[in-house]
Scaffold this motif. Sequence first.
Motif, PDB file in Angstrom:
ATOM      1  N   VAL A  38       0.891  -1.212  -0.543  1.00 24.00           N
ATOM      2  CA  VAL A  38       0.345  -0.388  -0.309  1.00 24.00           C
ATOM      3  C   VAL A  38       1.031   1.220   0.338  1.00 24.00           C
ATOM      4  O   VAL A  38       1.927   1.071   1.045  1.00 24.00           O
ATOM      5  CB  VAL A  38      -0.477  -0.539   1.529  1.00 24.00           C
ATOM      6  CG1 VAL A  38      -1.845   1.194   0.886  1.00 24.00           C
ATOM      7  CG2 VAL A  38      -1.790  -1.544   0.965  1.00 24.00           C
ATOM      8  N   LEU A  39       0.679   2.069  -0.612  1.00 30.14           N
ATOM      9  CA  LEU A  39       1.749   3.515  -1.063  1.00 30.14           C
ATOM     10  C   LEU A  39       1.221   4.655  -0.634  1.00 30.14           C
ATOM     11  O   LEU A  39       2.405   5.702  -0.381  1.00 30.14           O
ATOM     12  CB  LEU A  39       2.430   3.216  -2.685  1.00 30.14           C
ATOM     13  CG  LEU A  39       2.959   1.782  -3.379  1.00 30.14           C
ATOM     14  CD1 LEU A  39       3.215   2.153  -4.761  1.00 30.14           C
ATOM     15  CD2 LEU A  39       4.369   1.959  -2.269  1.00 30.14           C
ATOM     16  N   ASP A  40      -0.170   4.904  -0.307  1.00 31.35           N
ATOM     17  CA  ASP A  40      -0.711   5.470   0.488  1.00 31.35           C
ATOM     18  C   ASP A  40      -1.790   5.553   1.545  1.00 31.35           C
ATOM     19  O   ASP A  40      -2.345   4.745   1.678  1.00 31.35           O
ATOM     20  CB  ASP A  40      -0.646   6.846  -0.610  1.00 31.35           C
ATOM     21  CG  ASP A  40      -2.390   6.389  -1.793  1.00 31.35           C
ATOM     22  OD1 ASP A  40      -3.059   4.900  -1.239  1.00 31.35           O
ATOM     23  OD2 ASP A  40      -3.327   6.601  -2.513  1.00 31.35           O
ATOM     24  N   GLY A  41      -1.744   6.212   1.815  1.00 32.84           N
ATOM     25  CA  GLY A  41      -2.842   6.506   3.310  1.00 32.84           C
ATOM     26  C   GLY A  41      -2.172   6.656   4.779  1.00 32.84           C
ATOM     27  O   GLY A  41      -0.872   6.657   4.411  1.00 32.84           O
ATOM     28  N   GLU A  42      -3.168   6.779   5.356  1.00 32.39           N
ATOM     29  CA  GLU A  42      -2.217   7.208   7.188  1.00 32.39           C
ATOM     30  C   GLU A  42      -0.996   5.932   7.411  1.00 32.39           C
ATOM     31  O   GLU A  42      -0.351   6.456   8.447  1.00 32.39           O
ATOM     32  CB  GLU A  42      -2.448   7.852   7.783  1.00 32.39           C
ATOM     33  CG  GLU A  42      -3.882   7.460   8.382  1.00 32.39           C
ATOM     34  CD  GLU A  42      -4.543   8.322   9.234  1.00 32.39           C
ATOM     35  OE1 GLU A  42      -4.632   7.830  10.246  1.00 32.39           O
ATOM     36  OE2 GLU A  42      -4.777   9.529   8.893  1.00 32.39           O
ATOM     37  N   HIS A  50       1.234  -6.149   7.122  1.00 31.41           N
ATOM     38  CA  HIS A  50      -0.231  -6.723   6.971  1.00 31.41           C
ATOM     39  C   HIS A  50       0.129  -7.889   5.722  1.00 31.41           C
ATOM     40  O   HIS A  50       0.005  -9.490   6.160  1.00 31.41           O
ATOM     41  CB  HIS A  50      -1.219  -6.236   7.648  1.00 31.41           C
ATOM     42  CG  HIS A  50      -2.158  -7.358   7.258  1.00 31.41           C
ATOM     43  ND1 HIS A  50      -2.459  -7.731   8.703  1.00 31.41           N
ATOM     44  CD2 HIS A  50      -3.112  -7.854   6.225  1.00 31.41           C
ATOM     45  CE1 HIS A  50      -3.585  -8.622   8.457  1.00 31.41           C
ATOM     46  NE2 HIS A  50      -3.572  -9.091   7.506  1.00 31.41           N
ATOM     47  N   ARG A  51       0.381  -7.697   4.837  1.00 31.47           N
ATOM     48  CA  ARG A  51       0.384  -8.087   3.721  1.00 31.47           C
ATOM     49  C   ARG A  51       1.379  -8.660   3.232  1.00 31.47           C
ATOM     50  O   ARG A  51       1.407  -9.821   3.108  1.00 31.47           O
ATOM     51  CB  ARG A  51       0.220  -6.736   1.875  1.00 31.47           C
ATOM     52  CG  ARG A  51      -1.355  -6.386   2.546  1.00 31.47           C
ATOM     53  CD  ARG A  51      -1.298  -5.611   0.720  1.00 31.47           C
ATOM     54  NE  ARG A  51      -2.466  -5.421   0.908  1.00 31.47           N
ATOM     55  CZ  ARG A  51      -3.823  -3.898   0.076  1.00 31.47           C
ATOM     56  NH1 ARG A  51      -3.141  -3.975  -1.445  1.00 31.47           N
ATOM     57  NH2 ARG A  51      -4.796  -3.394   0.131  1.00 31.47           N
TER      58      ARG A  51
END
Length: 80
Positions: A38-42, A50-51
Amino acid sequence: MTAANKPTPEMYARVFENHAEGALILEDLARRFHRPAVLDGENAALKTYHREGARSVVDFIVTQCNRANGVIADEPDEHK
């Protein structure tokens, strides 16, 4: 777990490659858990960790199947 009852790479290959249902299960696991970072978001880093944890299980199974088929893995088996 003793050495006598420890799963071998050949066992992984029989279950996940040579058995039709096992191959379907491995394909399903890969589809569910082998997802990109995941590359964006807080919470991107937390979601990525987790992934990665989930993906490592699928990668371990594939590595064992590869070993059974004579493919040398780049990384040592950390689960010995």
